[in-house]
Design a protein around this motif. Structure first.
Motif, short mmCIF file in Angstrom:
data_model
loop_
_atom_site.label_atom_id
_atom_site.label_comp_id
_atom_site.label_asym_id
_atom_site.label_seq_id
_atom_site.Cartn_x
_atom_site.Cartn_y
_atom_site.Cartn_z
N GLN A 131 0.72 -1.16 0.00
CA GLN A 131 -0.03 -0.07 -0.05
C GLN A 131 0.84 1.41 -0.08
O GLN A 131 0.36 2.10 -0.89
CB GLN A 131 -0.84 0.08 1.20
CG GLN A 131 -0.48 0.43 2.87
CD GLN A 131 0.49 -0.53 3.13
OE1 GLN A 131 0.60 -1.64 2.66
NE2 GLN A 131 1.25 -0.31 4.12
N PHE A 132 2.03 1.24 0.56
CA PHE A 132 3.02 2.30 0.73
C PHE A 132 3.45 2.81 -0.56
O PHE A 132 3.35 3.96 -1.07
CB PHE A 132 4.12 2.17 1.64
CG PHE A 132 4.92 3.28 1.62
CD1 PHE A 132 4.73 4.18 2.44
CD2 PHE A 132 6.26 3.15 1.13
CE1 PHE A 132 5.77 5.53 2.64
CE2 PHE A 132 7.30 4.22 1.12
CZ PHE A 132 6.73 5.26 1.94
N PHE A 133 3.93 1.82 -1.32
CA PHE A 133 4.53 2.07 -2.63
C PHE A 133 3.66 2.30 -3.63
O PHE A 133 3.72 2.99 -4.78
CB PHE A 133 5.42 1.05 -3.19
CG PHE A 133 7.01 1.13 -2.34
CD1 PHE A 133 7.72 1.84 -3.05
CD2 PHE A 133 7.07 0.09 -1.34
CE1 PHE A 133 8.96 1.83 -2.30
CE2 PHE A 133 8.40 0.38 -0.78
CZ PHE A 133 9.38 1.11 -1.16
N ALA A 134 2.17 1.97 -3.47
CA ALA A 134 1.03 2.17 -4.50
C ALA A 134 0.45 3.88 -4.08
O ALA A 134 -0.39 4.16 -4.74
CB ALA A 134 -0.21 1.40 -4.25
N ASN A 135 1.26 4.17 -3.19
CA ASN A 135 0.81 5.61 -2.55
C ASN A 135 -0.87 5.60 -2.17
O ASN A 135 -1.52 6.53 -2.10
CB ASN A 135 0.62 6.65 -3.83
CG ASN A 135 1.06 8.14 -3.36
OD1 ASN A 135 1.30 8.27 -2.26
ND2 ASN A 135 0.66 9.12 -4.01
N VAL A 136 -1.19 4.34 -1.45
CA VAL A 136 -2.53 4.36 -0.94
C VAL A 136 -2.45 5.09 0.49
O VAL A 136 -3.37 5.65 1.02
CB VAL A 136 -3.07 2.79 -0.77
CG1 VAL A 136 -4.27 2.87 0.07
CG2 VAL A 136 -3.17 2.23 -2.35
N GLY A 137 -1.38 4.88 1.24
CA GLY A 137 -1.23 5.18 2.62
C GLY A 137 -0.08 4.30 3.39
O GLY A 137 0.60 3.59 2.67
N GLY A 138 0.21 4.67 4.63
CA GLY A 138 1.36 3.88 5.25
C GLY A 138 0.47 3.20 6.14
O GLY A 138 -0.50 2.25 5.71
N VAL A 181 2.55 1.14 -11.46
CA VAL A 181 2.19 2.03 -10.49
C VAL A 181 3.42 2.16 -9.62
O VAL A 181 4.27 0.93 -9.41
CB VAL A 181 1.02 1.31 -9.48
CG1 VAL A 181 0.94 2.33 -8.48
CG2 VAL A 181 -0.29 1.14 -10.26
N GLY A 182 3.55 3.40 -9.19
CA GLY A 182 4.70 3.48 -8.32
C GLY A 182 6.06 3.11 -8.91
O GLY A 182 6.81 3.52 -9.98
#
Length: 347
Positions: free
Chosen positions: A11-18, A33-34
């Motif tokens: 999720q972090f590298f997909a820019n969804v959140g931490g 993605v990313g």
């Protein structure tokens, strides 16, 4: 015609959140993605990422069976030329997920796989089963990791023979590959010796295992006067896990006050551990952290007293480097508080 690749990221590298979004279930997205952009840039049109699979680290750790089934179904339908995961660097849960889903794709679907991570990541233990490119311990190493992973990925897609791990950049997997050196062994050995004698860098050709040895402490002469502390990697925490210690690949530990607590009850305590059946620990937390037994020993005069704080984390998949860092930090607190002995419980 370009080779087709499926990429797995968290999720972090997909820019969804931490960490607050680590619970998300697997998602299938079209294209890159990313970090996928970095790979495609290196491939220069020879390969493209047709789909990216995004999955939260906590979701994979807590729903591994369901996550694998869904991801395998997607990869089987897409039928790519390569499955690439990460890189995970030193993120423990991410590395575990990358390694395990890559192994599943390789084993079940017979599709070439590749991932990358720091050598002390828990997922790196699977280096003898899948190809894992060695990376730095943080995402700051992406610029160096991407070219190495992309080049090795292209070799796999083209079916080319791999070179030695020191040449292609993957973690040693126990397979020896012969090649000719320019200089004879005696000359290389003398060069290494001279470098060592002059405190210059050199790389041995026969690395020895690195065993972590801990010298035992001196015996305590009189336990009836000793302050004893409890610590655990079994994940016992106050009910509700207020510090959000992860169920796998823990990134931190907890410090909790048990002053006046005679026994750990199911109403007030539970385990955050995701690597064993929690039923018995939740029913009777003293099974993992024996506060009740130490209180009895305290009353009987077998120990001086039980320290008011205990320290806890989850050992499941947690990196050795992280575990050492936790212990080094709270050991200073124990020394400051005059603790004489520590009982460390596991599961």
């Amino acid at each position: 015609m370009s080779y087709r690749v499926v990429h797995y990221i968290n999720q972090f590298f997909a820019n969804v959140g931490g960490e607050e979004m680590a619970h998300i279930a697997p998602e299938l997205r079209e294209g890159k993605v990313g970090p996928g952009l970095a790979f495609e840039t290196q491939w220069k049109g020879e390969a493209v990422i047709v789909n990216t699979i995004v999955c939260g680290d906590s979701y994979f750790a807590e729903h591994e069976k369901e996550a694998k089934e869904q991801i395998l179904a997607w990869v089987k339908e897409i039928n790519p030329d390569l499955f690439i995961a990460g890189p995970a660097f030193n993120a423990g849960r991410y590395g575990y997920a990358c390694a395990n889903i890559a192994l599943e794709v390789q084993t079940v679907l017979d599709i070439p796989v590749l991932t990358g991570m720091y050598k002390e990541n828990p997922g790196a233990d699977m280096k003898d089963k899948i190809l894992i490119v060695e990376t730095a311990n943080s995402a700051a190493g992406m610029r160096k990791a991407a070219p190495t992973m992309a080049k090795l990925a292209m070799k796999l897609m083209k079916g080319e023979e791999l070179a030695a791990s020191c040449v292609d950049g993957y973690l040693p997997n126990g397979i020896r590959r012969n090649f000719f050196e320019k200089e004879r062994g005696a000359k290389r050995a003398v060069k290494m010796l001279l470098a060592k004698l002059n405190d210059q860098p050199f790389v041995t050709e026969f690395p020895m295992p690195d065993f972590d040895r801990v010298e035992p402490g001196k015996a305590i002469a009189d336990m009836s006067k000793a302050t004893v502390a409890l610590c655990t990697s079994g994940g016992i925490v106050p009910k509700g896990n207020p510090d959000h210690i992860e169920s796998s690949s823990a990134s931190h530990y907890g410090e909790y006050d048990i002053e006046g607590v005679e026994t750990l009850t199911a109403e007030g305590w539970a385990t955050a551990h995701g690597g064993y059946d929690p039923v018995y620990a939740n029913d009777e937390p003293n099974r993992v952290l024996p506060v009740d037994v130490l209180r009895q020993m305290e009353k009987e005069g077998k120990i001086g007293k039980l320290h008011r704080y205990f320290y806890t984390t989850v050992g499941n998949g947690t990196a050795v480097a992280s575990s050492k860092a936790f212990a080094a930090e709270y050991a200073q607190k124990l020394l400051r508080d005059g603790v004489h002995a520590v009982i460390m419980t596991s599961t």
